[in-house]
Design a protein around this motif. Sequence first.
Motif, PDB file in Angstrom:
ATOM      1  N   ASP A 285      -2.001   4.961 -16.777  1.00 46.87           N
ATOM      2  CA  ASP A 285      -2.882   3.834 -17.063  1.00 46.87           C
ATOM      3  C   ASP A 285      -2.347   2.539 -16.469  1.00 46.87           C
ATOM      4  O   ASP A 285      -2.608   1.458 -16.980  1.00 46.87           O
ATOM      5  CB  ASP A 285      -3.075   3.676 -18.577  1.00 46.87           C
ATOM      6  CG  ASP A 285      -1.753   3.493 -19.313  1.00 46.87           C
ATOM      7  OD1 ASP A 285      -0.688   3.542 -18.653  1.00 46.87           O
ATOM      8  OD2 ASP A 285      -1.777   3.304 -20.545  1.00 46.87           O
ATOM      9  N   PHE A 286      -1.570   2.647 -15.390  1.00 46.08           N
ATOM     10  CA  PHE A 286      -1.036   1.478 -14.706  1.00 46.08           C
ATOM     11  C   PHE A 286      -0.929   1.787 -13.220  1.00 46.08           C
ATOM     12  O   PHE A 286      -1.037   2.938 -12.800  1.00 46.08           O
ATOM     13  CB  PHE A 286       0.342   1.098 -15.278  1.00 46.08           C
ATOM     14  CG  PHE A 286       1.371   2.188 -15.141  1.00 46.08           C
ATOM     15  CD1 PHE A 286       2.207   2.255 -14.042  1.00 46.08           C
ATOM     16  CD2 PHE A 286       1.492   3.168 -16.123  1.00 46.08           C
ATOM     17  CE1 PHE A 286       3.148   3.270 -13.912  1.00 46.08           C
ATOM     18  CE2 PHE A 286       2.426   4.183 -16.008  1.00 46.08           C
ATOM     19  CZ  PHE A 286       3.255   4.232 -14.896  1.00 46.08           C
ATOM     20  N   ILE A 287      -0.747   0.729 -12.428  1.00 47.70           N
ATOM     21  CA  ILE A 287      -0.569   0.901 -10.988  1.00 47.70           C
ATOM     22  C   ILE A 287       0.916   1.141 -10.720  1.00 47.70           C
ATOM     23  O   ILE A 287       1.733   0.235 -10.897  1.00 47.70           O
ATOM     24  CB  ILE A 287      -1.061  -0.330 -10.210  1.00 47.70           C
ATOM     25  CG1 ILE A 287      -2.546  -0.561 -10.429  1.00 47.70           C
ATOM     26  CG2 ILE A 287      -0.767  -0.162  -8.722  1.00 47.70           C
ATOM     27  CD1 ILE A 287      -3.441   0.503  -9.852  1.00 47.70           C
TER      28      ILE A 287
ATOM     29  N   ASN B 106       3.414   5.890  -2.804  1.00 46.45           N
ATOM     30  CA  ASN B 106       4.658   6.536  -3.229  1.00 46.45           C
ATOM     31  C   ASN B 106       4.757   6.578  -4.746  1.00 46.45           C
ATOM     32  O   ASN B 106       5.256   7.554  -5.322  1.00 46.45           O
ATOM     33  CB  ASN B 106       5.859   5.783  -2.652  1.00 46.45           C
ATOM     34  CG  ASN B 106       5.932   5.852  -1.136  1.00 46.45           C
ATOM     35  OD1 ASN B 106       5.430   6.790  -0.535  1.00 46.45           O
ATOM     36  ND2 ASN B 106       6.534   4.856  -0.523  1.00 46.45           N
ATOM     37  N   GLY B 107       4.292   5.523  -5.413  1.00 51.23           N
ATOM     38  CA  GLY B 107       4.325   5.479  -6.862  1.00 51.23           C
ATOM     39  C   GLY B 107       3.440   6.535  -7.493  1.00 51.23           C
ATOM     40  O   GLY B 107       3.835   7.199  -8.466  1.00 51.23           O
ATOM     41  N   PHE B 108       2.244   6.721  -6.949  1.00 50.40           N
ATOM     42  CA  PHE B 108       1.348   7.760  -7.473  1.00 50.40           C
ATOM     43  C   PHE B 108       1.960   9.145  -7.278  1.00 50.40           C
ATOM     44  O   PHE B 108       1.875   9.996  -8.170  1.00 50.40           O
ATOM     45  CB  PHE B 108      -0.010   7.684  -6.770  1.00 50.40           C
ATOM     46  CG  PHE B 108      -0.969   6.730  -7.419  1.00 50.40           C
ATOM     47  CD1 PHE B 108      -1.551   7.027  -8.635  1.00 50.40           C
ATOM     48  CD2 PHE B 108      -1.287   5.524  -6.814  1.00 50.40           C
ATOM     49  CE1 PHE B 108      -2.442   6.150  -9.239  1.00 50.40           C
ATOM     50  CE2 PHE B 108      -2.169   4.629  -7.407  1.00 50.40           C
ATOM     51  CZ  PHE B 108      -2.749   4.950  -8.626  1.00 50.40           C
ATOM     52  N   GLU B 109       2.567   9.377  -6.133  1.00 46.85           N
ATOM     53  CA  GLU B 109       3.184  10.680  -5.885  1.00 46.85           C
ATOM     54  C   GLU B 109       4.354  10.912  -6.842  1.00 46.85           C
ATOM     55  O   GLU B 109       4.533  12.021  -7.371  1.00 46.85           O
ATOM     56  CB  GLU B 109       3.662  10.765  -4.432  1.00 46.85           C
ATOM     57  CG  GLU B 109       4.199  12.123  -4.043  1.00 46.85           C
ATOM     58  CD  GLU B 109       4.508  12.223  -2.561  1.00 46.85           C
ATOM     59  OE1 GLU B 109       4.903  13.308  -2.127  1.00 46.85           O
ATOM     60  OE2 GLU B 109       4.347  11.211  -1.851  1.00 46.85           O
ATOM     61  N   HIS B 110       5.154   9.868  -7.075  1.00 51.43           N
ATOM     62  CA  HIS B 110       6.286   9.985  -7.996  1.00 51.43           C
ATOM     63  C   HIS B 110       5.809  10.267  -9.416  1.00 51.43           C
ATOM     64  O   HIS B 110       6.357  11.141 -10.107  1.00 51.43           O
ATOM     65  CB  HIS B 110       7.101   8.692  -7.956  1.00 51.43           C
ATOM     66  CG  HIS B 110       8.234   8.654  -8.941  1.00 51.43           C
ATOM     67  ND1 HIS B 110       9.407   9.347  -8.752  1.00 51.43           N
ATOM     68  CD2 HIS B 110       8.354   8.012 -10.143  1.00 51.43           C
ATOM     69  CE1 HIS B 110      10.207   9.138  -9.781  1.00 51.43           C
ATOM     70  NE2 HIS B 110       9.596   8.338 -10.636  1.00 51.43           N
TER      71      HIS B 110
ATOM     72  N   SER C 183       0.824  -1.217   0.000  1.00 51.18           N
ATOM     73  CA  SER C 183       0.000   0.000   0.000  1.00 51.18           C
ATOM     74  C   SER C 183       0.855   1.261   0.000  1.00 51.18           C
ATOM     75  O   SER C 183       0.613   2.198  -0.774  1.00 51.18           O
ATOM     76  CB  SER C 183      -0.930  -0.007   1.219  1.00 51.18           C
ATOM     77  OG  SER C 183      -1.780  -1.137   1.213  1.00 51.18           O
ATOM     78  N   PHE C 184       1.873   1.303   0.857  1.00 51.17           N
ATOM     79  CA  PHE C 184       2.751   2.463   0.900  1.00 51.17           C
ATOM     80  C   PHE C 184       3.502   2.635  -0.418  1.00 51.17           C
ATOM     81  O   PHE C 184       3.708   3.760  -0.891  1.00 51.17           O
ATOM     82  CB  PHE C 184       3.746   2.343   2.055  1.00 51.17           C
ATOM     83  CG  PHE C 184       3.186   2.756   3.385  1.00 51.17           C
ATOM     84  CD1 PHE C 184       2.834   4.077   3.614  1.00 51.17           C
ATOM     85  CD2 PHE C 184       3.012   1.846   4.403  1.00 51.17           C
ATOM     86  CE1 PHE C 184       2.314   4.474   4.833  1.00 51.17           C
ATOM     87  CE2 PHE C 184       2.491   2.229   5.630  1.00 51.17           C
ATOM     88  CZ  PHE C 184       2.144   3.551   5.845  1.00 51.17           C
ATOM     89  N   SER C 185       3.916   1.532  -1.022  1.00 51.84           N
ATOM     90  CA  SER C 185       4.650   1.608  -2.286  1.00 51.84           C
ATOM     91  C   SER C 185       3.767   2.157  -3.396  1.00 51.84           C
ATOM     92  O   SER C 185       4.233   2.933  -4.242  1.00 51.84           O
ATOM     93  CB  SER C 185       5.181   0.220  -2.665  1.00 51.84           C
ATOM     94  OG  SER C 185       6.070  -0.276  -1.692  1.00 51.84           O
TER      95      SER C 185
END
Length: 415
Positions: A370-372, A49-53, A44-46
């Motif tokens: 368009d990806f997680i 962090n991915g969305f923020e990046h 969940s944290f990753s």
Amino acid sequence: MKRSLAVFLGFRLSHSSRRGSIVSLMGIVSILGMALSTSVLIISFSVINGFEHELNQRVLSVVPHGEIESVSQIFSTWKSLLNVVEKVPGIEAAAPYIHFSGLIQTGKRVLAVQIKGVDTQLESRISSIPFYVEGVTWENFISGQKKILIGKGIAHSLNVKVGDWINLIVTTRNSESNFLKNKKVLLQVIGFFNLNGVHANNLVYMPLIDAQNLLGIGENITGIAIKVDNPFHAEKLVHLAGEATGLYVGVRSWISAYGYMYHDIQMIRGLLYLAMVLVMGIVYFNIMSTLVIAIKDKGSDIAILRTLGAKDELICSIFLWYGLLLGSLVGSIIGVLIGIIVVVNLQSIFFCVENITGYHILPGEVYFIDFIPSKLYWLDIMIILVTALILSLVASWIPAKQAISLCPARVLFKK
């Protein structure tokens, strides 16, 4: 010596329960529960962090941090204003633009779009849009050649390929009669920019001079886009830049349009920290129950240790280490390994699920990706492990105090 003895006895205690007994079963359930909760939190944290990046890389690198637009006059002296704006502390670069609406027509298909006229050299200083262009290099996107860049979403909607000619219909004002009239021009699509979300579905780029000639506004522009050194200070800096122009202007920053994304990400991150404590708390109630039952099951062993001279400190340490072995050391390490494996392969798992179900979880025409995404930070893992350690000690402390209170004579007499 006492510490090593406590670790040894705690390890023996965690492995000496009879197979199939309730203590053994609850111990396995505690380890699995800890591993599952830890892995879910890491994943969940990753993802957060991915969305923020991706938001930093895809949105804030393309969208201007701030914009200054004229209200009662046009920017006829914009070249000198660029130097004035760039001298404001905190502003890295500025670039002119012309923004207007129009219609793209190809065959019987018509689509409303937003056209942005830019200076290719100056725009590359404030935006990373050149890195997302396909079909032509940004340096070759020059004026006077009736060229246009469109988003991939527009190309998909109109079934347009690189090299096709399209009609662009805009509304202009007649300089003599001051009446509005429609103007149609034939332009060639020389490339696409591959951005998801609204930018790919309604945004079109054309050279600044071509846009000025199309609208008949001479060398004037409609606004100045700026890039700041710290995007989170954009609201303040864009107001300072507007004041520096000395004109009656309107200002806005990226926060007004996209700030909700950062707000939502930070809110979800805070909720995840709360969920981390709550989820692990449930697991540690199970660990506490396991220890309470283990103390009753091993009551005679505790009584024998007490008769051999074991002090309260040793008995307490044994069950503290027993709780740590059930929670932090075994369950958490297994959970961390599972979480890292899933995060590393998350995009592959995501695409496999989409191929099997045929359902697009994040449609590119709606979302900016368009990806997680996933971004693994070791600090998050350390926070999760430290939280697991603290909760393990808290969950083990109460049963350990209960073990100290056992009376050896009563336990052995009952046996």
